[in-house]
Design an enzyme around this catalytic site. Sequence first.
Site, short mmCIF file in Angstrom:
data_model
loop_
_atom_site.label_atom_id
_atom_site.label_comp_id
_atom_site.label_asym_id
_atom_site.label_seq_id
_atom_site.Cartn_x
_atom_site.Cartn_y
_atom_site.Cartn_z
N CYS A 2 -98.28 -82.65 -52.40
CA CYS A 2 -97.73 -83.88 -52.97
C CYS A 2 -96.99 -84.69 -51.92
O CYS A 2 -96.49 -84.17 -50.92
CB CYS A 2 -96.83 -83.61 -54.17
N ARG A 3 -96.90 -85.97 -52.18
CA ARG A 3 -96.07 -86.91 -51.44
C ARG A 3 -95.38 -87.77 -52.49
O ARG A 3 -95.97 -88.13 -53.50
CB ARG A 3 -96.90 -87.83 -50.54
#
Length: 263
Positions: A2-3
Amino acid sequence: MCRHLAFLGPEEPLGALLVEPEHSLFRQAWAPRRQRHGTVNADGFGVGWYATGDPVPARYRRAVPIWGDQSFADLARVVRTCALLAAVRDATVAGADGEAAAAPFAAGPWLFSHNGAVAGWPGSLAPLATTLPAQEVLSLEARCDSALVWALVLHRLRGGDDEGQALADTVVEVAEAAPGSRLNLLLTNGETIVATAWGDTLWYLSGPGPRTVVASEPYDDDPHWREVPDHTLLTASRTEVLLTPLKDMNDDMAPAQPKEPRT
């Protein structure tokens, strides 16, 4: 895995923050520059934002990759906000609960995201799940690690903890139950941003003016981006950023380290 990104500042289109920068969150879905775990964030995305005069944020979430949603470009072009939280997802367990598992999670004025993974999920957090009221467990939006971490944070917020203490105590509790977990948490109420760096990258950009961005990685090459040390709590408003080592959080909230003066 994830970002994510949170923003406070003067009103801007969603796209100016999430799509237009050279290394935007949109691009980080398939080409992150500093992601330590995983390479593609294609298991969904979401953005939550605040409208003027309304403390409860709106959300737009999808289970598809951000580049596969043809409607998002129009939404990002016309919707403007002074505060947002957005994320692109690389699932700990592929396909788990689709859109419901995509950040940001929300309750009341809060938006929340988790960049990382809980080691030994789900068994490692089974003891912590029993500390929550049954109704809160049964009301989980998804059956993923991030949703349970959010439930632990939310339980503390509803119990009266401030945002920083809620995130710090949850990170320490989960890390003790599941050693080796990566717990970069991001929380906003539309007026402040609170985040933890625990096992993955976290950066912030202040200014120009009353403007703060906190993100997994910089979305451009502005030299004013600053990296947050690992095992640190970040607390930010539009005008200041404070950093507190998480190992000191039990010492009656040790004095925070102010960021360097703006130029």
